[in-house]
Design an enzyme around this catalytic site. Structure first.
Site, PDB file in Angstrom:
ATOM      1  N   ASP A 187       0.923  -1.145   0.053  1.00  0.00           N
ATOM      2  CA  ASP A 187      -0.057  -0.092  -0.026  1.00  0.00           C
ATOM      3  C   ASP A 187       0.745   1.330   0.049  1.00  0.00           C
ATOM      4  O   ASP A 187       1.883   1.153   0.140  1.00  0.00           O
ATOM      5  CB  ASP A 187      -1.097   0.051   1.263  1.00  0.00           C
ATOM      6  CG  ASP A 187      -0.028  -0.165   2.244  1.00  0.00           C
ATOM      7  OD1 ASP A 187       0.225  -0.997   3.122  1.00  0.00           O
ATOM      8  OD2 ASP A 187       0.419   1.038   3.053  1.00  0.00           O
ATOM      9  N   ASP A 237       0.627   3.652   2.339  1.00  0.00           N
ATOM     10  CA  ASP A 237       0.391   4.260   3.801  1.00  0.00           C
ATOM     11  C   ASP A 237      -0.766   5.350   3.414  1.00  0.00           C
ATOM     12  O   ASP A 237      -1.889   4.927   2.868  1.00  0.00           O
ATOM     13  CB  ASP A 237       1.860   4.775   4.125  1.00  0.00           C
ATOM     14  CG  ASP A 237       1.519   5.099   5.608  1.00  0.00           C
ATOM     15  OD1 ASP A 237       1.073   4.193   6.433  1.00  0.00           O
ATOM     16  OD2 ASP A 237       2.017   6.015   6.252  1.00  0.00           O
TER      17      ASP A 237
END
Ligand SMILES: CSC[C@H]1O[C@H](OP(=O)(O)O)[C@H](O)[C@@H]1O
Ligand SMILES: Nc1ncnc2[nH]cnc12
Length: 307
Positions: free
Chosen positions: A221, A223
């Site tokens: 991801d 973040d």
């Protein structure tokens, strides 16, 4: 229930620690399942001994078989001590991470060379305490020789545009909550490449145990600094399903490399041999040493106090 033997009579020198979404290492031949107990308690999971092209490897699930240990609850000392005790000197530690840089895309891997400690001191972080003191060097927290071997295996990874980044700085935060947006931006300003919750104290303990330790960070991801969706657990798990396949491919390649004579010294972490022992032996004078603490150290380094 497994029918595997619960003992294994040969030392195993290489270990893989699996993290989020990598609770087992499929595709290798199971040989034994060990249930060790250490002076620091039981490790997070039993240790699976697996074999690949005649190389034995120990696999341990960092968060437990059912992912029941939160990052601050992982019994890191027991995990590392149990591995050291069965002969492990070389550890490849996988970790699901958030990316702090645009060019590190979800599904890319990073072989970091630095870490910034953002844990909060709530995790036990040393083997040397309670009447034994030791200070080991940690300027370069990961193992450059092992990193070299991992980087050579980049071609084993598959997937369109998937990249293995050859260096980077891990921010290890406390968690278990993800970062705030302000923190995420701050970590980028600090030069962080990726963020996770588990590289420390694992890497520090591996250094104390004189092991060659390298984390392989698997991006899941961006973040929450990025304009894409903020990180959530669903995202991490979905991405890890794809990353798991590349993790396995990379491990197979690394094991094949490590099996060659050329890398025998890396496997045995000869370059770390004696580093901790020197750091410990001369710090606490005999009168100040606690026999219990001495016994614990002996579990890591049999015969330690005799020489
Ligand atoms: C579920 S996302 C946060 C979790 O994932 C990473 O785990 P690991 O390093 O064991 O793969 C991260 O460090 C957090 O513990
Ligand atoms: N964004 C993130 N922050 C901390 N740990 C993570 N593990 C995976 N993604 C993460």
């Amino acid at each position: 229930m497994s029918n595997l033997p619960t003992t294994f009579d040969k030392p195993v020198h290489i270990a893989v620690i699996g993290g989020t979404g990598l609770g087992q290492l499929d595709g290798f031949t199971p040989v034994a399942l060990l249930h060790p107990d250490t002076p620091w308690g039981k490790p997070a999971s039993p240790i699976h001994i697996l074999s690949h092209n005649n190389v034995n490897v120990a696999f341990l699930a960092r968060h437990g078989l059912h992912h029941q240990f939160a990052p601050h609850e992982v019994p890191n000392r027991a995990n590392i001590a149990a591995l050291r005790h069965i002969g492990v000197r070389c550890v490849i530690a996988f970790s699901a991470v958030g990316s702090l840089q645009e060019e590190i895309k979800p599904m890319d891997f990073v072989v970091p060379d630095q870490v910034i400690d953002r844990t909060k001191g709530v995790r036990p972080f040393t083997f040397f305490e309670g009447g034994i003191v030791g200070h080991v060097g940690f300027a370069d927290p990961f193992d450059a020789k092992l990193a070299q071997v991992v980087k050579k295996c980049a071609q084993h990874m598959e997937g369109d545009g998937v990249v293995l980044h050859e260096k980077g700085t891990v921010i290890c935060m406390e968690g278990p909550q993800f970062s705030t947006r302000a923190e995420s931006h701050m970590y980028r300003a600090w030069g962080g490449s990726v963020i996770n919750m588990s590289t420390l104290p694992e890497a520090k303990l591996a250094r104390e145990a004189e092991m060659a330790y390298q984390v392989i960070a698997m991006a899941t991801d961006y973040d929450c600094w990025h304009s894409s969706e903020d990180v959530n657990v669903d995202m991490v798990i979905k991405c890890m399903q794809a990353n798991g396949n590349n993790a396995k491919r990379l491990v197979a390649g690394v094991l094949d490399q490590l099996a060659s004579i050329e890398h025998g010294d890396v496997v045995m972490a000869r370059h770390w041999e004696g580093a901790s022992q020197g750091a410990v032996k001369f710090m606490t004078k005999p009168d100040g040493r606690n026999p219990e603490a001495m016994k614990r150290v002996e579990y890591l380094f049999p015969g330690f106090w005799e020489s």
